[in-house]
Design an enzyme around this catalytic site. Structure first.
Site, PDB file in Angstrom:
ATOM      1  N   ASP A   1      65.073 -61.350  24.196  1.00  0.00           N
ATOM      2  CA  ASP A   1      65.460 -60.704  22.942  1.00  0.00           C
ATOM      3  C   ASP A   1      64.235 -60.318  22.107  1.00  0.00           C
ATOM      4  O   ASP A   1      64.375 -59.859  20.978  1.00  0.00           O
ATOM      5  CB  ASP A   1      66.405 -61.632  22.163  1.00  0.00           C
ATOM      6  CG  ASP A   1      67.385 -60.872  21.284  1.00  0.00           C
ATOM      7  OD1 ASP A   1      67.570 -59.657  21.511  1.00  0.00           O
ATOM      8  OD2 ASP A   1      67.950 -61.489  20.366  1.00  0.00           O
TER       9      ASP A   1
ATOM     10  N   GLU B   1      71.422 -61.287  14.123  1.00  0.00           N
ATOM     11  CA  GLU B   1      70.185 -61.737  13.477  1.00  0.00           C
ATOM     12  C   GLU B   1      69.070 -60.710  13.548  1.00  0.00           C
ATOM     13  O   GLU B   1      68.185 -60.689  12.696  1.00  0.00           O
ATOM     14  CB  GLU B   1      69.720 -63.053  14.115  1.00  0.00           C
ATOM     15  CG  GLU B   1      68.868 -62.910  15.391  1.00  0.00           C
ATOM     16  CD  GLU B   1      69.611 -62.266  16.564  1.00  0.00           C
ATOM     17  OE1 GLU B   1      70.856 -62.261  16.537  1.00  0.00           O
ATOM     18  OE2 GLU B   1      68.947 -61.752  17.483  1.00  0.00           O
TER      19      GLU B   1
ATOM     20  N   ARG C   1      68.975 -57.502  13.047  1.00  0.00           N
ATOM     21  CA  ARG C   1      68.921 -56.607  11.894  1.00  0.00           C
ATOM     22  C   ARG C   1      68.396 -57.322  10.653  1.00  0.00           C
ATOM     23  O   ARG C   1      67.790 -56.701   9.781  1.00  0.00           O
ATOM     24  CB  ARG C   1      70.301 -55.967  11.671  1.00  0.00           C
ATOM     25  CG  ARG C   1      71.393 -56.937  11.338  1.00  0.00           C
ATOM     26  CD  ARG C   1      72.790 -56.370  11.570  1.00  0.00           C
ATOM     27  NE  ARG C   1      73.172 -56.378  12.986  1.00  0.00           N
ATOM     28  CZ  ARG C   1      74.321 -55.896  13.463  1.00  0.00           C
ATOM     29  NH1 ARG C   1      75.204 -55.356  12.647  1.00  0.00           N
ATOM     30  NH2 ARG C   1      74.587 -55.942  14.754  1.00  0.00           N
TER      31      ARG C   1
ATOM     32  N   ASP D   1      67.639 -66.039  21.563  1.00  0.00           N
ATOM     33  CA  ASP D   1      68.786 -65.813  20.687  1.00  0.00           C
ATOM     34  C   ASP D   1      70.004 -66.574  21.208  1.00  0.00           C
ATOM     35  O   ASP D   1      70.703 -66.107  22.106  1.00  0.00           O
ATOM     36  CB  ASP D   1      69.084 -64.308  20.616  1.00  0.00           C
ATOM     37  CG  ASP D   1      70.282 -63.997  19.712  1.00  0.00           C
ATOM     38  OD1 ASP D   1      70.711 -64.893  18.960  1.00  0.00           O
ATOM     39  OD2 ASP D   1      70.762 -62.839  19.766  1.00  0.00           O
TER      40      ASP D   1
ATOM     41  N   LYS E   1      76.627 -68.027  20.903  1.00  0.00           N
ATOM     42  CA  LYS E   1      77.028 -67.172  22.021  1.00  0.00           C
ATOM     43  C   LYS E   1      77.705 -68.008  23.103  1.00  0.00           C
ATOM     44  O   LYS E   1      77.423 -69.196  23.221  1.00  0.00           O
ATOM     45  CB  LYS E   1      75.777 -66.550  22.663  1.00  0.00           C
ATOM     46  CG  LYS E   1      75.147 -65.428  21.881  1.00  0.00           C
ATOM     47  CD  LYS E   1      73.946 -64.869  22.639  1.00  0.00           C
ATOM     48  CE  LYS E   1      73.262 -63.783  21.836  1.00  0.00           C
ATOM     49  NZ  LYS E   1      74.098 -62.610  21.574  1.00  0.00           N
TER      50      LYS E   1
ATOM     51  N   LYS F   1      61.609 -55.959  17.433  1.00  0.00           N
ATOM     52  CA  LYS F   1      62.371 -57.199  17.253  1.00  0.00           C
ATOM     53  C   LYS F   1      61.752 -58.300  18.114  1.00  0.00           C
ATOM     54  O   LYS F   1      61.637 -58.151  19.331  1.00  0.00           O
ATOM     55  CB  LYS F   1      63.838 -56.964  17.640  1.00  0.00           C
ATOM     56  CG  LYS F   1      64.695 -58.243  17.688  1.00  0.00           C
ATOM     57  CD  LYS F   1      66.174 -57.928  17.975  1.00  0.00           C
ATOM     58  CE  LYS F   1      66.978 -59.200  18.237  1.00  0.00           C
ATOM     59  NZ  LYS F   1      68.402 -58.942  18.544  1.00  0.00           N
TER      60      LYS F   1
ATOM     61  N   ASP G   1      74.918 -64.312  14.655  1.00  0.00           N
ATOM     62  CA  ASP G   1      74.413 -63.704  15.889  1.00  0.00           C
ATOM     63  C   ASP G   1      73.929 -62.270  15.663  1.00  0.00           C
ATOM     64  O   ASP G   1      73.283 -61.688  16.534  1.00  0.00           O
ATOM     65  CB  ASP G   1      75.504 -63.753  16.970  1.00  0.00           C
ATOM     66  CG  ASP G   1      74.949 -63.541  18.376  1.00  0.00           C
ATOM     67  OD1 ASP G   1      73.708 -63.569  18.531  1.00  0.00           O
ATOM     68  OD2 ASP G   1      75.752 -63.361  19.303  1.00  0.00           O
TER      69      ASP G   1
END
Ligand code: BES
Ligand code: MN
Ligand code: ZN
Length: 504
Positions: free
Chosen positions: A294, A355, A357, A276, A283, A271, A353
Site C-alpha cells: 500500500d 486512510e 485519502r 494497511d 479488512k 501514498k 480503512d
C-alpha cells in the site's frame, strides 16, 4: 545487468545466445529465416515447420549448433503482424526470449535490433525498438529473492545484454538509449523492491532510510520529518492514521534541483502506507498480506525522483510522501472521529480503512507552498478502481485536461496506461458530512471517484492529477514483463511524461 552494443552481426557476436525477431508476414518471415540458414542449414526450416512456428506474438523457438561459432544458440521470437508492431511488441517479444534464455542458463544474451517493418504503428525507429527490447528483457527477469536462501539467481542469471549488428552511427545514438533505460529500469526495479519488501522490514522509518540512501547516492535532496515535526506542522490526517500503530510516522520530502529558480516545479505525492490492516474498520483476512504494497505510490515517487536526478532532467522535482502503517492499536482513530488536516480543513472518519485519502490530504494541502506548475499524486487508493479497471489501466482523475492528455500519451508509449474517470460534481453529495467539511467515504458506488473528490477538497490553486494505481501496482498474476507482486508502475510513465513535457 550490463547493456552494451556491438557492430558485429548476429552470427559473429560473442554471446551464449542471440535473439532474432521474426514477424508473421510471410515475406518478412522467410527473409528473417534466410539470414540464419547459413549457420543452421535446412534444419531451421524443418524445425520451424515441426514446431508450427509462424512468428505469432509469444512464440519462441531455440536452435543449438555444435559448430564452433561465436554464439551457438539462436532464439527466434515471434513479433506478429507488422502493422500492429509498436513499442510493446518488442518489450514482450524480448521478455519472452530473455526468460527462455535464462532458463537455458544463458549468461550473455545478444539481440539484433530490427528495423521496424513498413506500416508499423506509431513512431517506431531502431532507437525506440532498442529501448523497448532493453526494457522488456530486463524487467521480465526481475525477481524478488531477498529472503529466499536457495536463490535461483545463483543458478541462472543473465548478466549482460548486447545489442548487435549496429553501424557506428546507430551505435553512437544508442549510447543515450542504453543509459536512459539503465536509469529508468533501475527506478522501476527500486520501486518493485520497496513494494515487495515485507511490512516487518519496510515501515515508515526504513522507507525514509531507503529514500535518503537513494538521495545520498544520486545527489538529490531528502528531508525526513519525524513525529514531533509532523505534530508541529499539524498534519492531522497522517497523525490520526498513525495513532493505531506503535511505529512512528514519517513525512519524506525529496527534491531534485532544489533551489534552482529558473526551473518549473512539479510535485509528486505518493501514498506511503507501509501496511494497511484497515484500522478499527478492519479488512478481511483474505488478501490482507497484499497490503504491504500500500506504499506503491511512495515507491513510484522515490523511483521517479531518483531516475530524474540521474538523468539530470531540467525540472525542480519535489516528492512528498506521508508514511505510516494503518493498524488498530489501543489509541487508534475511531469511526466517527473528526480530523483537522494541514491547512485547517476537517474531515469526518466514517471508515478507518479509507486512510489513504486522510494522509494524502495533508500532503496535497502542503504542496501548495511550492507554487507548482503541476501536482501528480499516485496512490493505491481504492478497491473500487480495481473493480472498474482491473490490472491493465491506472485510474486517472484531475482538474486539467491538457495535463491528463499528456499523461495519457505517455501511458500509451510506456504501456503504463491510464484511463480517465469523471470527477462530476454530482458525486459530491456522497461525501458530504453534517459535522465536518467532508466525510472520508462516499458509499458503495463510484468509490474511485468519490475518493478523488475527497482529495480535490484539499488541493491548492494548481493543476492536479490523481492516479489510482491500486490495480496496476499490485499484481496478482504474472504479466509479460512483470512477475506477480509489486509492478513498479509509475516510474516509466512519469519519466516519459516529464521528458516530453520539458522538451516543449
Ligand atoms: N489500500 C486500500 C485500497 C486497495 C484495495 C488497494 C485493494 C489495492 C487493492 C485502501 O486504503 C482502502 O482500504 N480503501 C477502501 C475504501 C473504502 C473503505 C471506502 C476500499 O477500497 O475498500
Ligand atoms: Mn485502507
Ligand atoms: Zn490503503
Amino acid at each position: 545487468m550490463k547493456f552494451t552494443t556491438s557492430p558485429l552481426p548476429l552470427p559473429r557476436v560473442k554471446a551464449d545466445a542471440v535473439v532474432a525477431f521474426v514477424p508473421q508476414d510471410k515475406k518478412l518471415f522467410s527473409a528473417e529465416l534466410a539470414k540464419h540458414r547459413k549457420r543452421f542449414g535446412k534444419r531451421i526450416e524443418n524445425a520451424v515447420e515441426l514446431a508450427n512456428f509462424t512468428g505469432k506474438p509469444g512464440e519462441c523457438l531455440t536452435f543449438l549448433t555444435e559448430r564452433k561459432i561465436a554464439s551457438p544458440r539462436l532464439i527466434l521470437v515471434g513479433t506478429g503482424e507488422a502493422k500492429k508492431h509498436a513499442f510493446e511488441t518488442y518489450r514482450r517479444a524480448a521478455a519472452t526470449a530473455a526468460k527462455s534464455a535464462r532458463s537455458a542458463k544463458v549468461k550473455h544474451l545478444a539481440f539484433s535490433v530490427p528495423a521496424p517493418p513498413d506500416g508499423a504503428a506509431g513512431v517506431l525507429t531502431r532507437e525506440t525498438c532498442a529501448q523497448s527490447i532493453l526494457e522488456g528483457a530486463e524487467l521480465s527477469l526481475y525477481r524478488y529473492e531477498k529472503y529466499v536462501t536457495d536463490k535461483k539467481e545463483h543458478k541462472e542469471k543473465i548478466a549482460d545484454i548486447t545489442l548487435c549488428d549496429l553501424d557506428a552511427k546507430l551505435a553512437n545514438q544508442l549510447k543515450e538509449v542504453l543509459r536512459f533505460v539503465r536509469i529508468t529500469n533501475d527506478g522501476a526495479m527500486l520501486a518493485r523492491d520497496l513494494e515487495n519488501a515485507p511490512g516487518n522490514e519496510l515501515y515508515p522509518e526504513t522507507l525514509a532510510a531507503a529514500a535518503s540512501s537513494s538521495a545520498r547516492q544520486h545527489g538529490y535532496r531528502c528531508e525526513v520529518w519525524e513525529k514531533k515535526k509532523i505534530e508541529q506542522m499539524k498534519f492531522g490526517g497522517l497523525l490520526a492514521v498513525n495513532s493505531g500503530s506503535d511505529r512512528p510516522p514519517r513525512f519524506i520530502i525529496l527534491e531534485h534541483n532544489a533551489g534552482k529558480k529558473d526551473f518549473e516545479t512539479v510535485v509528486l505525492v505518493g501514498k506511503g502506507i507501509t501496511f494497511d490492516a484497515g484500522g478499527i474498520s478492519i479488512k478481511p483476512a483474505s488478501g490482507m498480506a497484499e497490503m504491504k504494497m500500500d506504499m506503491s505510490g511512495a515507491a513510484a515517487v522515490i523511483g521517479t525522483v531518483e531516475a530524474a536526478a540521474r538523468l539530470a532532467l531540467p525540472v525542480h522535482l519535489v516528492g512528498l510522501i506521508p508514511s505510516t502503517e494503518n493498524l488498530l492499536g489501543g489509541s487508534a482513530m475511531r469511526p466517527g472521529d473528526i480530523i483537522t488536516h494541514f491547512g485547517g480543513k476537517t474531515s469526518e472518519v466514517d471508515n478507518t480503512d479509507a486512510e489513504g485519502r486522510l494522509v494524502l490530504a495533508d500532503a496535497l494541502a502542503y504542496a501548495e507552498k511550492y507554487t507548482p506548475s503541476a501536482v501528480i499524486d499516485l496512490a493505491t487508493l481504492t478497491g473500487a478502481c480495481v473493480v472498474a479497471l482491473g490490472h491493465h489501466a491506472t485510474g486517472m482523475m484531475g482538474n486539467d485536461e491538457e495535463l491528463m492528455s499528456a499523461l495519457k500519451a505517455a501511458g500509451e508509449r510506456t504501456f503504463e496506461r491510464v484511463w480517465q474517470l469523471p470527477l462530476y460534481e454530482e458525486y459530491e453529495p456522497q461525501i458530504k458530512s453534517d459535522i465536518a467539511d467532508v466525510k472520508n467515504v462516499g458509499g458503495r458506488w463510484g468509490g474511485a471517484i468519490t475518493a478523488a473528490l475527497f482529495l480535490k477538497k484539499f488541493i491548492g490553486d494548481y493543476k492536479w492529477v490523481h492516479l489510482d494505481i491500486a490495480g496496476t501496482a499490485i499484481l496478482e498474476e504474472n504479466m509479460p514483463y512483470a512477475p506477480k507482486g509489486g509492478s513498479g508502475v509509475g516510474v516509466r510513465l512519469l519519466i516519459e511524461y516529464l521528458r516530453n513535457h520539458l522538451k516543449k
